[in-house]
Design a protein around this motif. Structure first.
Motif, PDB file in Angstrom:
ATOM      1  N   UNK A  71       0.854  -1.183   0.000  1.00  0.00           N
ATOM      2  CA  UNK A  71       0.000   0.000   0.000  1.00  0.00           C
ATOM      3  C   UNK A  71       0.891   1.235   0.000  1.00  0.00           C
ATOM      4  N   UNK A  72       0.670   2.130  -0.954  1.00  0.00           N
ATOM      5  CA  UNK A  72       1.400   3.403  -0.990  1.00  0.00           C
ATOM      6  C   UNK A  72       0.635   4.469  -0.215  1.00  0.00           C
ATOM      7  N   UNK A  95       6.107   6.171  -1.157  1.00  0.00           N
ATOM      8  CA  UNK A  95       5.321   6.602   0.004  1.00  0.00           C
ATOM      9  C   UNK A  95       5.702   8.013   0.445  1.00  0.00           C
ATOM     10  N   UNK A  96       6.997   8.317   0.400  1.00  0.00           N
ATOM     11  CA  UNK A  96       7.436   9.669   0.743  1.00  0.00           C
ATOM     12  C   UNK A  96       6.874  10.687  -0.239  1.00  0.00           C
ATOM     13  N   UNK A  97       6.956  10.393  -1.534  1.00  0.00           N
ATOM     14  CA  UNK A  97       6.475  11.324  -2.552  1.00  0.00           C
ATOM     15  C   UNK A  97       4.968  11.556  -2.420  1.00  0.00           C
ATOM     16  N   UNK A 109      -2.374  12.436  -3.873  1.00  0.00           N
ATOM     17  CA  UNK A 109      -1.684  12.445  -5.159  1.00  0.00           C
ATOM     18  C   UNK A 109      -2.427  11.544  -6.155  1.00  0.00           C
ATOM     19  N   UNK A 110      -2.671  12.002  -7.397  1.00  0.00           N
ATOM     20  CA  UNK A 110      -3.267  11.131  -8.420  1.00  0.00           C
ATOM     21  C   UNK A 110      -2.296  10.017  -8.809  1.00  0.00           C
ATOM     22  N   UNK A 115       3.034   7.909 -10.648  1.00  0.00           N
ATOM     23  CA  UNK A 115       3.774   7.105 -11.633  1.00  0.00           C
ATOM     24  C   UNK A 115       4.836   7.955 -12.327  1.00  0.00           C
ATOM     25  N   UNK A 116       4.461   9.178 -12.671  1.00  0.00           N
ATOM     26  CA  UNK A 116       5.419  10.064 -13.335  1.00  0.00           C
ATOM     27  C   UNK A 116       6.592  10.391 -12.419  1.00  0.00           C
TER      28      UNK A 116
END
Length: 248
Positions: A71-72, A95-97, A109-110, A115-116
């Motif tokens: 899980x992110x 997870x940090x991002x 976050x989308x 992914x980008x």
């Protein structure tokens, strides 16, 4: 590789005369074969599913501590194939991002943005001789707000990412892709249960074996809230029984 070409595989930043980066080719091979796992991701009408094998390398290890599905955020999950240590680093950074984005902008976050960002970081690792690429392929799944719906993204170790209706990674990637291509026309209308069973059938088909609930991992992102969660062994067994009944 010829003896002359072997002079061009010492650093990630050296191109061969044929325009190849051998270190990247080695990274792709490691990402596909090192773990010995095959991962499948399928996108249905309202849900996304990831499925992979669950292999415990040592009988003395606690099976609950072994997983390739993470899980992110509460609404985004990931499946990784490749070197386990590199996978852990990718998941930790993801997870940090995701947390940093939510803190800065005030909303989750989308999936496409995450992914980008993961792909951008992976690409940086290909630019310097002092680094090495992380030998991991990541399948991201989630359901975005605003009517975007379910999303599946694949991020490779070179920093390339794309959205998919269905995709695979790991040892049997090509065989699984061939299986999914035959069903891509129906995926847009799949119910959550049909999405789960398509992914399980794909994995079973390419591996040529039947599963028990303890031998695979299945995770689902479903519904308007898009909560990410793993299925229990009992829930997996119900899907396996339904697949067996449909084949009789």
């Amino acid at each position: 590789m010829s003896r002359a070409d072997s002079n061009y595989d010492h650093h990630i930043s050296i191109f061969s005369p044929q325009g190849r980066l051998y270190q990247m080719e080695y990274a792709f091979k490691a990402a596909n074969t090192t773990s010995g796992l095959t991962g499948v991701a399928v996108r249905g009408a309202t849900s996304c599913v990831v499925v992979t094998q669950k292999k415990v390398p040592d009988r003395l290890m606690d099976p609950t501590s072994i997983s390739s599905v993470f899980a992110i955020t509460p609404t985004i999950g990931a499946l990784t194939t490749g070197l386990p240590a590199d996978a852990r680093a990718v998941i930790q950074r993801a997870r940090f991002e995701a947390s940093d984005f939510a803190y800065k902008y005030g909303y989750p976050i989308p999936v496409a943005q995450l992914a980008r960002r993961i792909a951008d970081i992976a690409q940086v690792y290909t630019q310097s001789a002092s680094m090495r690429p992380l030998a991991v392929t990541t399948l991201l799944v989630g359901v975005d707000d605003g009517g975007v719906g379910p999303q599946v993204f694949k991020v490779d170790c070179a920093g390339h990412y794309l959205p998919f209706f269905g995709t695979a990674s790991g040892t049997k990637e090509q065989e699984a892709t061939n299986f999914l291509e035959k069903r891509v026309g129906d995926m847009k209308s799949y119910t959550p249960d049909e999405t789960v069973r398509c992914a399980i059938m794909c994995l079973g088909s390419v591996l040529g074996s039947d599963f028990r609930g303890t031998e695979i991992e299945v995770a689902v992102v479903d519904g308007d809230e898009g909560r990410f969660g793993k299925l229990t062994e009992q829930e997996i067994e119900k899907h396996l029984e339904a697949i067996a009944d449909s084949e009789d």
